[in-house]
Design a protein around this motif. Structure first.
Motif, PDB file in Angstrom:
ATOM      1  N   SER A   1       0.757  -1.471   0.097  1.00  0.00           N
ATOM      2  CA  SER A   1      -0.074   0.034  -0.593  1.00  0.00           C
ATOM      3  C   SER A   1       1.022   1.505   0.298  1.00  0.00           C
ATOM      4  O   SER A   1       0.383   2.510   0.170  1.00  0.00           O
ATOM      5  CB  SER A   1      -1.084  -0.472   1.354  1.00  0.00           C
ATOM      6  N   CYS A   2       1.901   1.481  -0.059  1.00  0.00           N
ATOM      7  CA  CYS A   2       3.148   2.231  -0.310  1.00  0.00           C
ATOM      8  C   CYS A   2       2.979   3.029  -1.171  1.00  0.00           C
ATOM      9  O   CYS A   2       2.562   2.731  -2.126  1.00  0.00           O
ATOM     10  CB  CYS A   2       4.252   1.597  -0.335  1.00  0.00           C
ATOM     11  N   LEU A   3       2.563   4.538  -1.043  1.00  0.00           N
ATOM     12  CA  LEU A   3       2.487   5.466  -2.151  1.00  0.00           C
ATOM     13  C   LEU A   3       3.859   6.401  -2.719  1.00  0.00           C
ATOM     14  O   LEU A   3       3.367   7.132  -3.518  1.00  0.00           O
ATOM     15  CB  LEU A   3       1.204   6.490  -1.280  1.00  0.00           C
ATOM     16  N   ASN A   4       4.728   5.841  -2.198  1.00  0.00           N
ATOM     17  CA  ASN A   4       6.549   6.423  -2.874  1.00  0.00           C
ATOM     18  C   ASN A   4       6.230   7.711  -2.495  1.00  0.00           C
ATOM     19  O   ASN A   4       6.735   8.209  -3.358  1.00  0.00           O
ATOM     20  CB  ASN A   4       5.754   5.637  -4.383  1.00  0.00           C
ATOM     21  N   CYS A   5       5.306   8.321  -1.549  1.00  0.00           N
ATOM     22  CA  CYS A   5       5.468   9.745  -1.080  1.00  0.00           C
ATOM     23  C   CYS A   5       6.948   9.807  -0.686  1.00  0.00           C
ATOM     24  O   CYS A   5       7.263  11.698  -0.815  1.00  0.00           O
ATOM     25  CB  CYS A   5       4.231  10.151  -0.301  1.00  0.00           C
ATOM     26  N   HIS A   6       7.772   9.041  -0.079  1.00  0.00           N
ATOM     27  CA  HIS A   6       8.562   9.409   0.060  1.00  0.00           C
ATOM     28  C   HIS A   6       9.218  10.222   1.569  1.00  0.00           C
ATOM     29  O   HIS A   6       9.894  10.546   1.956  1.00  0.00           O
ATOM     30  CB  HIS A   6       9.963   9.721  -0.374  1.00  0.00           C
ATOM     31  N   ASN A   7       7.272   9.941   1.990  1.00  0.00           N
ATOM     32  CA  ASN A   7       7.856  11.014   3.383  1.00  0.00           C
ATOM     33  C   ASN A   7       8.530  10.222   4.381  1.00  0.00           C
ATOM     34  O   ASN A   7       9.361  10.427   5.088  1.00  0.00           O
ATOM     35  CB  ASN A   7       6.260  11.007   4.518  1.00  0.00           C
ATOM     36  N   CYS A   8       8.658   8.607   4.345  1.00  0.00           N
ATOM     37  CA  CYS A   8      10.153   8.298   5.770  1.00  0.00           C
ATOM     38  C   CYS A   8      11.020   8.502   5.370  1.00  0.00           C
ATOM     39  O   CYS A   8      12.148   9.031   6.486  1.00  0.00           O
ATOM     40  CB  CYS A   8       8.886   6.948   5.758  1.00  0.00           C
ATOM     41  N   LYS A   9      11.997   9.079   4.482  1.00  0.00           N
ATOM     42  CA  LYS A   9      13.489   9.264   3.931  1.00  0.00           C
ATOM     43  C   LYS A   9      12.974  10.515   4.269  1.00  0.00           C
ATOM     44  O   LYS A   9      14.284  10.984   5.130  1.00  0.00           O
ATOM     45  CB  LYS A   9      13.298   8.888   2.414  1.00  0.00           C
TER      46      LYS A   9
ATOM     47  N   GLN B   1       6.002   6.349  11.445  1.00  0.00           N
ATOM     48  CA  GLN B   1       5.547   7.577  12.915  1.00  0.00           C
ATOM     49  C   GLN B   1       4.637   8.891  10.905  1.00  0.00           C
ATOM     50  O   GLN B   1       4.144   8.546  10.821  1.00  0.00           O
ATOM     51  CB  GLN B   1       5.857   8.276  13.416  1.00  0.00           C
ATOM     52  N   ALA B   2       5.479   8.697  10.319  1.00  0.00           N
ATOM     53  CA  ALA B   2       5.701   9.788   8.968  1.00  0.00           C
ATOM     54  C   ALA B   2       4.806   9.040   8.014  1.00  0.00           C
ATOM     55  O   ALA B   2       4.241   9.710   6.685  1.00  0.00           O
ATOM     56  CB  ALA B   2       6.782  10.004   8.342  1.00  0.00           C
ATOM     57  N   CYS B   3       4.710   7.657   8.158  1.00  0.00           N
ATOM     58  CA  CYS B   3       3.589   6.813   6.731  1.00  0.00           C
ATOM     59  C   CYS B   3       2.559   7.175   6.613  1.00  0.00           C
ATOM     60  O   CYS B   3       1.377   6.666   7.767  1.00  0.00           O
ATOM     61  CB  CYS B   3       3.632   5.544   6.917  1.00  0.00           C
ATOM     62  N   PRO B   4       1.464   8.319   5.498  1.00  0.00           N
ATOM     63  CA  PRO B   4       0.535   8.488   5.806  1.00  0.00           C
ATOM     64  C   PRO B   4      -0.642   7.051   5.560  1.00  0.00           C
ATOM     65  O   PRO B   4      -1.978   7.586   6.073  1.00  0.00           O
ATOM     66  CB  PRO B   4       0.756   9.247   4.592  1.00  0.00           C
ATOM     67  N   VAL B   5      -0.040   5.923   5.366  1.00  0.00           N
ATOM     68  CA  VAL B   5      -0.932   5.056   5.242  1.00  0.00           C
ATOM     69  C   VAL B   5      -0.483   3.850   6.292  1.00  0.00           C
ATOM     70  O   VAL B   5      -1.591   2.354   5.743  1.00  0.00           O
ATOM     71  CB  VAL B   5      -0.742   4.464   3.427  1.00  0.00           C
ATOM     72  N   ASP B   6      -0.195   3.878   7.509  1.00  0.00           N
ATOM     73  CA  ASP B   6      -0.112   3.608   8.394  1.00  0.00           C
ATOM     74  C   ASP B   6       0.547   1.613   7.774  1.00  0.00           C
ATOM     75  O   ASP B   6       0.533   0.849   8.795  1.00  0.00           O
ATOM     76  CB  ASP B   6      -1.252   3.542   9.312  1.00  0.00           C
ATOM     77  N   ILE B   7       2.012   2.050   6.910  1.00  0.00           N
ATOM     78  CA  ILE B   7       2.415   0.671   7.415  1.00  0.00           C
ATOM     79  C   ILE B   7       3.648   0.750   8.499  1.00  0.00           C
ATOM     80  O   ILE B   7       4.140   1.598   8.706  1.00  0.00           O
ATOM     81  CB  ILE B   7       3.879   0.724   6.106  1.00  0.00           C
ATOM     82  N   PRO B   8       3.722  -0.127   8.721  1.00  0.00           N
ATOM     83  CA  PRO B   8       4.330  -0.247   9.990  1.00  0.00           C
ATOM     84  C   PRO B   8       5.923  -0.692  10.299  1.00  0.00           C
ATOM     85  O   PRO B   8       6.715  -1.765  10.061  1.00  0.00           O
ATOM     86  CB  PRO B   8       3.477  -1.641  10.913  1.00  0.00           C
ATOM     87  N   LEU B   9       6.144   0.179   9.673  1.00  0.00           N
ATOM     88  CA  LEU B   9       7.190   0.344   8.517  1.00  0.00           C
ATOM     89  C   LEU B   9       8.748   0.453   9.246  1.00  0.00           C
ATOM     90  O   LEU B   9       9.897  -0.452   9.273  1.00  0.00           O
ATOM     91  CB  LEU B   9       7.838   1.929   7.915  1.00  0.00           C
ATOM     92  N   TYR B  10       8.468   0.454  10.714  1.00  0.00           N
ATOM     93  CA  TYR B  10       9.565   0.168  11.135  1.00  0.00           C
ATOM     94  C   TYR B  10      10.390  -1.301  12.011  1.00  0.00           C
ATOM     95  O   TYR B  10      10.757  -1.970  11.705  1.00  0.00           O
ATOM     96  CB  TYR B  10       9.655   0.801  12.775  1.00  0.00           C
TER      97      TYR B  10
HETATM   98  S1  SF4 Z   1       5.861   6.750   4.399  1.00  0.00           S
HETATM   99 FE1  SF4 Z   1       5.096   5.287   4.037  1.00  0.00          FE
HETATM  100  S2  SF4 Z   1       4.035   6.053   1.887  1.00  0.00           S
HETATM  101 FE2  SF4 Z   1       5.169   7.223   2.018  1.00  0.00          FE
HETATM  102  S3  SF4 Z   1       6.982   6.029   0.739  1.00  0.00           S
HETATM  103 FE3  SF4 Z   1       7.591   5.791   3.257  1.00  0.00          FE
HETATM  104  S4  SF4 Z   1       6.431   3.428   3.396  1.00  0.00           S
HETATM  105 FE4  SF4 Z   1       5.919   4.541   1.601  1.00  0.00          FE
END
Ligand code: SF4
Ligand code: SF4
Ligand code: SF4
Length: 354
Positions: free
Chosen positions: A226-234, A299-308
């Motif tokens: 469901s990642c939007l490729n928004c790069h907020n996490c980066k 925390q920055a992920c707008p679609v709540d992927i538990p990225l950590y």
């Molecule tokens: S913040 Fe979430 S939606 Fe945006 S690129 Fe990272 S993983 Fe994907």
């Protein structure tokens, strides 16, 4: 009480001319952000220990000192993960530390910015739960499994102990901190935070065992589907500080049309866009050995992927391979320290582990 005592500490240090500025959190309408203040009259605007971590404070110090030393002696009040980031960013020449004194405190954890905006969970609640030896259900996933929730010697200068003591205590973490406390006329105090560390590490051990993403490439693709490729996490990651990011150059991921059809033939169809997983894997390779576990990517992920769960666990594995603990050890980060004669045991390995 804990914030009150810190504000008094700051005012005394300013009155004695020991510091000319402070960086610490200040409230906003719905959260907290960092503020740099240079006058004693503004100290009451600060809430040095805040229940939310919107930014990583070390990232703010990077912005302030990237081009030169802080022009005035500056006290920075940081959480343990921020202090570790500070140490890591100094190694990467991103922060000039000479004119900065870092104060680090026993951390009760922080609430997700969105939860805080909705429910306004106050610091006192988190501190009360900490004093009863319970990690609050309200804090972020990264905080529940934090490996270093308390100050560590030589990571920062002054420690501020809250766990297991009604009256917070100051103690030195470095020689600079020791001189600072003695100039303030403060006698170092003691507290025992071993239990606070232990319960986090027990949680962490279970998390490392249970939350690992399995299923190889397909498992990672599903996890990021469901990642939007928004790069907020980066953008929120304090370790991703490159001015020009490889993954922001869209031309790099432009392929000849035939390529897409060949991939689709080979892999029984492909998910689009194709650069999404590559972005995360590339980021992991670039900064995984220095990830300090602040969890701000999640925390920055707008679609709540538990990225950590992806970044924290892969970082843990990578750091083990290089015998490197970011923000704790004094060694140079592995990405700055190329050694020709290492890692031969991984030569020739392919997916599937032959
Ligand atoms: S913040 Fe979430 S939606 Fe945006 S690129 Fe990272 S993983 Fe994907
Ligand atoms: S990750 Fe650890 S140090 Fe950072 S805010 Fe959470 S509990 Fe505190
Ligand atoms: S990858 Fe995530 S947890 Fe690690 S340093 Fe960056 S923002 Fe923090």
């Amino acid at each position: 009480m804990s914030n009150e005592k810190l504000r008094e500490f700051i005012k005394t240090a300013m009155s004695k001319g020991l510091i000319g500025a402070v960086m610490a959190p200040t409230p906003t309408e719905t959260s907290y952000t960092h503020a740099l203040i240079t006058s004693k009259r503004d100290v009451d605007k600060l809430v040095p220990i805040a229940p939310v971590m919107q930014w990583n404070g070390a990232d703010m110090l990077r912005r302030i000192t990237r081009l030169g030393d802080a022009p005035r002696k500056t006290l920075a009040i940081l959480r343990p993960c921020e202090a570790r980031t500070f140490k890591e960013l100094v190694k990467f020449n991103q922060i000039k530390p000479d004119n900065i004194i870092v104060l680090v405190y026993d951390c009760p954890g922080t609430v997700h910015v969105r939860d805080y905006a909705k429910k306004k969970i106050e610091l006192e609640t988190l501190l009360d739960e900490m004093q009863s030896g319970k990690i609050s259900d309200s804090v972020r996933e990264a905080c529940k499994i934090c490996e270093y929730p308390v100050p560590v010697e030589n990571v920062g200068d002054v420690g501020y102990g809250l766990f297991g003591t009604d009256d917070p205590v100051f103690f030195p973490l470095s020689e600079k901190g020791s001189e600072f406390l003695s100039a303030l006329g403060i006698t170092p105090g003691e507290r025992d935070a071993e239990k606070w560390v232990r319960i986090h590490r027990e949680n962490r051990a279970k998390w490392l065992e249970n939350e690992r993403i399995t299923g190889g490439r397909k498992g990672i693709e599903d996890f990021l589907s469901s990642c939007l490729n928004c790069h907020n996490c980066k953008n929120m990651c304090p370790i991703c500080f490159c001015k020009e990011c490889f993954f922001e150059d869209r031309t790099i991921f432009e392929y000849n049309p035939d390529k897409y059809y060949d991939w689709a033939d080979d892999k029984e169809g492909i998910r689009l866009p194709t650069d999404k997983v590559l972005f995360h894997l590339g980021r992991l390779v670039h900064m995984g050995t220095s990830c300090i576990g602040c969890g701000l990517c999640q925390q920055a992920c707008p679609v709540d992927i538990p990225l950590y769960r992806l970044f924290g666990i892969v970082a843990h594995d990578l750091q083990k391979v290089f015998n490197y603990t970011p923000g704790i050890t004094d060694d140079p980060p592995p990405v700055m320290d190329f050694r020709e004669d290492e890692l031969h045991e991984f030569e020739g390995l392919r997916e599937g582990g032959e």
